[in-house]
Design an enzyme around this catalytic site. Sequence first.
Site, PDB file in Angstrom:
ATOM      1  N   TYR A   1       0.855  -1.344  -0.089  1.00 16.54           N
ATOM      2  CA  TYR A   1       0.106  -0.078   0.126  1.00 16.54           C
ATOM      3  C   TYR A   1       0.621   1.185   0.125  1.00 16.54           C
ATOM      4  O   TYR A   1       0.721   2.384  -0.774  1.00 16.54           O
ATOM      5  CB  TYR A   1      -0.989   0.113   1.174  1.00 16.54           C
ATOM      6  CG  TYR A   1      -1.927   0.960   1.251  1.00 16.54           C
ATOM      7  CD1 TYR A   1      -3.175   0.873   0.644  1.00 16.54           C
ATOM      8  CD2 TYR A   1      -1.683   2.323   1.746  1.00 16.54           C
ATOM      9  CE1 TYR A   1      -4.159   1.956   0.737  1.00 16.54           C
ATOM     10  CE2 TYR A   1      -2.571   3.308   1.635  1.00 16.54           C
ATOM     11  CZ  TYR A   1      -3.768   3.166   0.996  1.00 16.54           C
ATOM     12  OH  TYR A   1      -4.665   4.252   1.206  1.00 16.54           O
TER      13      TYR A   1
ATOM     14  N   PHE B   1      -8.110  19.548 -24.052  1.00 14.49           N
ATOM     15  CA  PHE B   1      -8.727  18.382 -24.223  1.00 14.49           C
ATOM     16  C   PHE B   1     -10.109  18.326 -23.349  1.00 14.49           C
ATOM     17  O   PHE B   1     -10.199  19.167 -22.603  1.00 14.49           O
ATOM     18  CB  PHE B   1      -7.975  17.182 -23.816  1.00 14.49           C
ATOM     19  CG  PHE B   1      -8.591  16.021 -24.020  1.00 14.49           C
ATOM     20  CD1 PHE B   1      -9.240  15.398 -25.223  1.00 14.49           C
ATOM     21  CD2 PHE B   1      -9.242  15.263 -22.793  1.00 14.49           C
ATOM     22  CE1 PHE B   1      -9.765  14.231 -25.518  1.00 14.49           C
ATOM     23  CE2 PHE B   1      -9.930  14.048 -23.047  1.00 14.49           C
ATOM     24  CZ  PHE B   1     -10.150  13.658 -24.274  1.00 14.49           C
ATOM     25  N   ASP B   2     -11.137  17.861 -23.715  1.00 16.69           N
ATOM     26  CA  ASP B   2     -12.569  17.869 -23.232  1.00 16.69           C
ATOM     27  C   ASP B   2     -12.456  17.640 -21.559  1.00 16.69           C
ATOM     28  O   ASP B   2     -13.182  18.418 -20.865  1.00 16.69           O
ATOM     29  CB  ASP B   2     -13.640  17.159 -23.810  1.00 16.69           C
ATOM     30  CG  ASP B   2     -13.192  15.609 -23.907  1.00 16.69           C
ATOM     31  OD1 ASP B   2     -12.186  15.147 -23.587  1.00 16.69           O
ATOM     32  OD2 ASP B   2     -14.131  14.902 -24.496  1.00 16.69           O
TER      33      ASP B   2
ATOM     34  N   ASP C   1       0.444  19.158 -20.676  1.00 12.01           N
ATOM     35  CA  ASP C   1      -0.520  18.194 -20.916  1.00 12.01           C
ATOM     36  C   ASP C   1       0.207  17.233 -21.986  1.00 12.01           C
ATOM     37  O   ASP C   1       0.239  17.336 -22.959  1.00 12.01           O
ATOM     38  CB  ASP C   1      -1.860  18.353 -21.326  1.00 12.01           C
ATOM     39  CG  ASP C   1      -2.946  17.501 -21.426  1.00 12.01           C
ATOM     40  OD1 ASP C   1      -2.444  16.523 -21.641  1.00 12.01           O
ATOM     41  OD2 ASP C   1      -4.023  17.836 -21.571  1.00 12.01           O
TER      42      ASP C   1
ATOM     43  N   ALA D   1       0.351  13.825 -22.466  1.00  7.18           N
ATOM     44  CA  ALA D   1      -0.306  12.578 -23.043  1.00  7.18           C
ATOM     45  C   ALA D   1       0.467  11.824 -24.274  1.00  7.18           C
ATOM     46  O   ALA D   1       0.707  10.871 -24.258  1.00  7.18           O
ATOM     47  CB  ALA D   1      -1.901  12.646 -23.273  1.00  7.18           C
TER      48      ALA D   1
ATOM     49  N   LYS E   1      -1.690   6.852 -23.166  1.00 10.54           N
ATOM     50  CA  LYS E   1      -1.285   7.047 -24.560  1.00 10.54           C
ATOM     51  C   LYS E   1       0.421   6.692 -24.809  1.00 10.54           C
ATOM     52  O   LYS E   1       0.621   5.676 -24.898  1.00 10.54           O
ATOM     53  CB  LYS E   1      -1.567   8.720 -24.914  1.00 10.54           C
ATOM     54  CG  LYS E   1      -2.930   8.979 -25.351  1.00 10.54           C
ATOM     55  CD  LYS E   1      -3.726   9.005 -23.997  1.00 10.54           C
ATOM     56  CE  LYS E   1      -4.952   9.706 -24.151  1.00 10.54           C
ATOM     57  NZ  LYS E   1      -5.767   9.993 -23.030  1.00 10.54           N
TER      58      LYS E   1
ATOM     59  N   HIS F   1     -21.411  14.114 -25.084  1.00 14.22           N
ATOM     60  CA  HIS F   1     -21.073  13.287 -26.194  1.00 14.22           C
ATOM     61  C   HIS F   1     -20.978  11.787 -25.709  1.00 14.22           C
ATOM     62  O   HIS F   1     -21.259  10.805 -26.636  1.00 14.22           O
ATOM     63  CB  HIS F   1     -19.822  13.738 -27.084  1.00 14.22           C
ATOM     64  CG  HIS F   1     -18.813  13.975 -26.161  1.00 14.22           C
ATOM     65  ND1 HIS F   1     -18.667  14.921 -25.195  1.00 14.22           N
ATOM     66  CD2 HIS F   1     -17.418  13.280 -26.095  1.00 14.22           C
ATOM     67  CE1 HIS F   1     -17.424  14.721 -24.535  1.00 14.22           C
ATOM     68  NE2 HIS F   1     -16.797  13.905 -25.141  1.00 14.22           N
TER      69      HIS F   1
HETATM   70  N1  F0G Z   1      -5.185  15.261 -22.165  1.00 13.03           N
HETATM   71  C1  F0G Z   1      -5.335  14.981 -23.509  1.00 13.03           C
HETATM   72  C2  F0G Z   1      -4.439  15.855 -24.095  1.00 13.03           C
HETATM   73  C3  F0G Z   1      -6.125  13.588 -23.933  1.00 13.03           C
HETATM   74  O1  F0G Z   1      -5.946  13.300 -24.895  1.00 13.03           O
HETATM   75  C4  F0G Z   1      -6.744  13.189 -22.524  1.00 13.03           C
HETATM   76  C5  F0G Z   1      -7.335  12.056 -22.955  1.00 13.03           C
HETATM   77  C6  F0G Z   1      -6.701  13.478 -21.378  1.00 13.03           C
HETATM   78  C7  F0G Z   1      -5.727  14.517 -21.255  1.00 13.03           C
HETATM   79  C8  F0G Z   1      -7.296  12.707 -20.421  1.00 13.03           C
HETATM   80  O2  F0G Z   1      -6.493  11.534 -20.106  1.00 13.03           O
HETATM   81  O3  F0G Z   1      -8.478   9.629 -20.436  1.00 13.03           O
HETATM   82  O4  F0G Z   1      -6.339   9.170 -19.310  1.00 13.03           O
HETATM   83  O5  F0G Z   1      -8.154  10.398 -18.344  1.00 13.03           O
HETATM   84  N2  F0G Z   1      -7.739  11.434 -24.018  1.00 13.03           N
HETATM   85  C9  F0G Z   1      -8.440  10.499 -24.718  1.00 13.03           C
HETATM   86  C10 F0G Z   1      -8.696  10.506 -26.192  1.00 13.03           C
HETATM   87  C11 F0G Z   1      -9.552   9.948 -23.923  1.00 13.03           C
HETATM   88  O6  F0G Z   1      -9.592   9.608 -26.724  1.00 13.03           O
HETATM   89  O7  F0G Z   1      -8.444  11.437 -26.800  1.00 13.03           O
HETATM   90  P1  F0G Z   1      -7.256  10.057 -19.618  1.00 13.03           P
END
Ligand code: F0G
Length: 460
Positions: A71, A124-125, A215, A217, A258, A450
């Site tokens: 843990y 990102f959304d 960010d 990813a 990613k 969406h």
């Molecule tokens: N930032 C970016 C640029 C992303 O593309 C994503 C996720 C996230 C943050 C959030 O990360 O999913 O691990 O919580 N993108 C995915 C997509 C879901 O389909 O583009 P997460």
Amino acid sequence: MLRKAEPFKIKMVEPIKLISREERVRKLKEAGYNPFALRAEDIYIDLLTDSGTGAMSDRQWAAIMMGDESYAGSRSFYKLEEVVKRITGYKYILPVHQGRGAEQVIFPNIIKNKGDYVLNNMHFDTTKAHVEIAKGRAINLIDEKAFNTDKYDDFKGNFDLDKLERFIEEHGVEKIVGIVITVTCNSSGGEPVSMGNIKGVRRIANKYGIKVFFDSARYAENAYFIKQREEGYNNKTILEIAKEMFSYGDGMMMSCKKDGIVNIGGIIAIKDDQELYTNCQSSMVPLEGFPTYGGMAGRDMEALAVGLEEALNEEYLEYRIEQVKYLGDKLMDAGVPIQYPTGGHAVFVDCKKICPHIPYYQYPAQAVCNAVYLAGGIRAVEIGSLLLGRDPDTGTNIESPLELMRLTIPRRVYTNRHMDVVADAVIEVFNDRDKLIGLEFDYEPKVLRHFTARLKPIKI
Ligand code: F0G
């Protein structure tokens, strides 16, 4: 020149199957004309996302057996911490369950007052959602060239630096709590940000005393584009480029699903701000978990430590970027309008151009995604006005500058033969584009609509 194949051979397979067209018609209707609601087993080739859908290597699977599930103070955490420190040069590392886990921990710790601004090339959304949940305002300041889909540019993820500085001047530096650089810029097409632009952001941030976060990813894919396209980087390794990039930031959030090539996992890394680190540390305990596991199992951290290294391998990145380009070229050759050049993780099809007869509030890109599922059992995702949602203040539908269908390519999962099949289906839909019709809501969720919306074709 000798062509290069995928730089791996396949040791384990997962069967896929194409259900009949009649079944696809029925399944899509049942799913409320929203591919998110389809069952994965009803999909032939799944290009919904590159997130958590990659194939792990034999080395990653072997590392899983070494997971230390303690843990607190897990050995696997220290292994992961060492790798992340080596890549970023940052002092403080916190594991989280995925990218949005990092967002929910970081943003409430930097957004102090209602209405504070977070500036991004393009949020990102979920990133935008977490800024707004923390009562901040998410502002996109990407260079307009990103919206000109058919015009080539090396770096269509870049900030408009003039706009960035003007925004700070006009709104007052005290209202701006951070600048986030999204690499690659997912929402504009997985398009890269140049090192020159990153340095430019840093210069402006220094001038006004604002913090910069990545960010990250898809930071390894971004580094590969810098190596290919930016003067002075051709002889550097991907790791060297990544390290330089991170040196211009104060911290980073990463969805490791990613460029970590794992099915789950995320990271927060902070350069040297001890106060921010301790604040994040205490807020992550109730949200994510104890700071040495943060929502990940020990075995997940082991797989991630290996995946982060593998994603920096140049042969791998060459294959990855080339596969995306391969699909993009096939579509372009058939006249399908796409975001050009292709970015790092997906081909983005310009649906505003494919169906100018469908207005933004009838979701043209969603109509194309649905048609592609019907044509070939392929699942793509809408990145346009359906995703963008409503203005939080006025409640009106926002018109997205781009209406895109994203054909997102998982890492090390599909071969170029799969890409041929995808291209065939998209081209079939393109050639029949006049028949496409728009959609309206049957059910519209209040947040991130969406994902769970139910739609129906409009009556004509
Ligand atoms: N930032 C970016 C640029 C992303 O593309 C994503 C996720 C996230 C943050 C959030 O990360 O999913 O691990 O919580 N993108 C995915 C997509 C879901 O389909 O583009 P997460």
